[in-house]
Design a protein around this motif. Structure first.
Motif, short mmCIF file in Angstrom:
data_model
loop_
_atom_site.label_atom_id
_atom_site.label_comp_id
_atom_site.label_asym_id
_atom_site.label_seq_id
_atom_site.Cartn_x
_atom_site.Cartn_y
_atom_site.Cartn_z
N ALA A 22 0.82 -1.20 0.00
CA ALA A 22 0.00 0.00 0.00
C ALA A 22 0.86 1.25 0.00
O ALA A 22 0.57 2.23 -0.71
N ASN A 23 1.95 1.22 0.76
CA ASN A 23 2.85 2.37 0.81
C ASN A 23 3.50 2.62 -0.54
O ASN A 23 3.65 3.76 -0.99
N VAL A 24 3.88 1.53 -1.23
CA VAL A 24 4.47 1.65 -2.56
C VAL A 24 3.45 2.22 -3.55
O VAL A 24 3.76 3.12 -4.33
N LEU A 25 2.22 1.73 -3.51
CA LEU A 25 1.17 2.21 -4.42
C LEU A 25 0.87 3.69 -4.21
O LEU A 25 0.51 4.41 -5.14
N SER A 26 1.04 4.16 -2.99
CA SER A 26 0.73 5.57 -2.70
C SER A 26 1.70 6.52 -3.38
O SER A 26 1.43 7.72 -3.49
N PHE A 27 2.83 5.99 -3.88
CA PHE A 27 3.80 6.83 -4.58
C PHE A 27 3.56 6.81 -6.09
O PHE A 27 4.34 7.40 -6.84
N THR A 28 2.51 6.14 -6.53
CA THR A 28 2.16 6.16 -7.95
C THR A 28 1.12 7.26 -8.16
O THR A 28 1.16 8.29 -7.51
N CYS A 29 0.17 7.06 -9.04
CA CYS A 29 -0.93 7.99 -9.26
C CYS A 29 -2.23 7.20 -9.24
O CYS A 29 -2.20 5.97 -9.35
N PRO A 30 -3.37 7.84 -9.09
CA PRO A 30 -4.63 7.09 -9.01
C PRO A 30 -4.87 6.12 -10.16
O PRO A 30 -5.30 4.98 -9.95
N ARG A 31 -4.56 6.55 -11.37
CA ARG A 31 -4.80 5.67 -12.53
C ARG A 31 -3.91 4.43 -12.47
O ARG A 31 -4.38 3.31 -12.69
N ASP A 32 -2.63 4.62 -12.13
CA ASP A 32 -1.72 3.48 -12.07
C ASP A 32 -2.05 2.55 -10.90
O ASP A 32 -1.92 1.33 -11.00
N ALA A 33 -2.47 3.14 -9.79
CA ALA A 33 -2.84 2.32 -8.62
C ALA A 33 -4.02 1.40 -8.96
O ALA A 33 -4.04 0.23 -8.59
N CYS A 34 -4.98 1.94 -9.69
CA CYS A 34 -6.15 1.14 -10.08
C CYS A 34 -5.75 0.04 -11.06
O CYS A 34 -6.27 -1.07 -11.01
N ARG A 35 -4.83 0.35 -11.94
CA ARG A 35 -4.36 -0.67 -12.88
C ARG A 35 -3.61 -1.78 -12.16
O ARG A 35 -3.80 -2.97 -12.44
N LEU A 36 -2.77 -1.41 -11.21
CA LEU A 36 -1.99 -2.40 -10.46
C LEU A 36 -2.87 -3.27 -9.57
O LEU A 36 -2.51 -4.39 -9.24
N SER A 37 -4.04 -2.74 -9.19
CA SER A 37 -4.94 -3.52 -8.33
C SER A 37 -5.47 -4.76 -9.04
O SER A 37 -6.01 -5.67 -8.40
N MET A 38 -5.31 -4.80 -10.37
CA MET A 38 -5.79 -5.94 -11.14
C MET A 38 -4.75 -7.07 -11.21
O MET A 38 -5.03 -8.14 -11.75
N SER A 49 -6.62 0.66 0.48
CA SER A 49 -6.18 1.21 1.76
C SER A 49 -6.29 2.74 1.82
O SER A 49 -6.03 3.43 0.82
N ASP A 50 -6.64 3.25 2.98
CA ASP A 50 -6.69 4.70 3.18
C ASP A 50 -5.31 5.33 3.04
O ASP A 50 -5.19 6.51 2.70
N VAL A 51 -4.26 4.53 3.30
CA VAL A 51 -2.90 5.04 3.16
C VAL A 51 -2.65 5.50 1.73
O VAL A 51 -2.02 6.54 1.48
N SER A 79 -17.25 6.38 2.97
CA SER A 79 -16.92 5.17 3.73
C SER A 79 -15.43 4.91 3.81
O SER A 79 -14.96 4.12 4.63
N SER A 80 -14.66 5.58 2.95
CA SER A 80 -13.21 5.42 2.94
C SER A 80 -12.61 6.62 2.24
O SER A 80 -13.31 7.43 1.63
N LYS A 81 -11.28 6.71 2.28
CA LYS A 81 -10.60 7.80 1.58
C LYS A 81 -10.76 7.65 0.06
O LYS A 81 -10.87 8.63 -0.67
N LYS A 82 -10.79 6.41 -0.42
CA LYS A 82 -11.02 6.19 -1.85
C LYS A 82 -12.42 6.65 -2.24
O LYS A 82 -12.61 7.29 -3.29
#
Length: 304
Positions: A22-38, A49-51, A79-82
């Motif tokens: 989660a900490n690593v993903l927070s250093f990307t951008c929203p679009r990339d984080a969503c792509r990596l979630s797959m 994560s809220d982080v 319900s969350s930060k997202k």
């Protein structure tokens, strides 16, 4: 082979704590984080994560939200930060007593603002024969400005550059729509400008009449036939040099309004000047009217 297999197993991402991912993903951008979630279920869980989404929200998001009358309702329903992030992307938040709206660009989390018509300086704006203030159910704001008839059209908006996302190229747009009786703006372009107050920035001409884009594609010439040498008016495609403006015409938005590009502005790191946007047509002396102005929107330039 067994030793090699064991090494691969030790290198598996699944041995990493979810908080680390989660900490690593927070250093990307929203679009990339969503792509990596797959990639896998672990990444999907970490991406929620809220982080992660706390990092994607503006540092001062709580201060910005507090400027809205709907702040308590918004925070309670998130319900969350997202979830909060997505709500700010999908529905602009009205702030500062209805004078501005705030939202986020979904793919990047960059800040977007719209200045309402009431937050603009409109010459003769409070003179009923020239301008009228109405409510409009299609507008995000409580009031819009209807242009009745003026010979001096001048609209200006200002916003402090510190309110924008740094290191970002922005584009400003006038958001408006015709009332059905537009006049005086079909063949006369308006002059627009975007830049810091006191700076030298380029000016250019655009058309506010949505029909003028089609009209400017043709110029009319008189052709003579041999029989009786009679004249005949023929519409001929106009070459690019025949156009009176630089080719910018209104485009329809997803919310049903029209927008015309006023210009670009690169917000540098540490920029603290005041950004000014202007629209004016004061040279022709022609009377013009038939527009409803919702405001001026500033958002990251598309494709950047």
């Amino acid at each position: 082979m067994a030793v090699l297999s064991s090494r691969y197993e030790d290198m598996s991402l699944h041995v990493l704590p979810e908080s680390c991912i989660a900490n690593v993903l927070s250093f990307t951008c929203p679009r990339d984080a969503c792509r990596l979630s797959m990639v896998c279920s672990l990444f999907k869980s970490a991406e929620e994560s809220d982080v992660v989404w706390e990092r994607f929200l503006p540092l001062d998001y709580q201060s910005i939200i507090s400027k809205s009358d709907a702040s308590s309702m918004l925070l309670a329903s998130a319900s969350s930060k997202k979830h909060l992030y997505l709500m700010l992307c999908e529905k602009p938040l009205i702030i500062e007593g209805g004078k501005k709206s705030f939202s986020l660009e979904k793919k990047s989390g960059k800040r977007c603002y719209m200045l309402s018509a009431r937050d603009l300086t409109i010459v003769w704006g409070d003179t009923p024969p020239y301008w009228r203030w109405n409510s409009d159910p299609s507008s995000r704001f409580g009031e819009v400005a209807e242009l009745i008839s003026v010979c001096w059209l001048e609209i200006r908006g200002k916003i402090n550059a510190t309110m924008l996302s740094p290191a970002t190229l922005y584009t400003a747009y006038l958001v408006f729509r015709p009332t059905g009786g537009v006049y005086g703006l079909d063949y006369h372009p308006v002059e627009v400008r975007v830049g810091l107050v006191g700076s030298e920035s380029g000016k250019r001409n655009v058309y506010l009449d949505s029909e003028s884009g089609c009209k400017q594609q043709y110029h009319f010439v008189r052709r003579h036939t041999r029989i009786f040498n009679r004249g005949r008016i023929v519409g001929m495609p106009a070459s690019e040099p025949a156009r009176e403006s630089d080719g910018h015409y209104p485009k329809k938005r997803g919310d049903g309004w029209l927008e015309i590009e006023l210009g670009d502005f690169f917000c540098k790191e540490g920029e603290d000047g005041e950004l000014e946007m202007s629209v004016q047509e004061v040279k022709s002396g022609n009377w013009k009217g038939g527009l409803i102005v919702e405001g001026i929107e500033i958002r990251p330039k598309e494709g950047k």
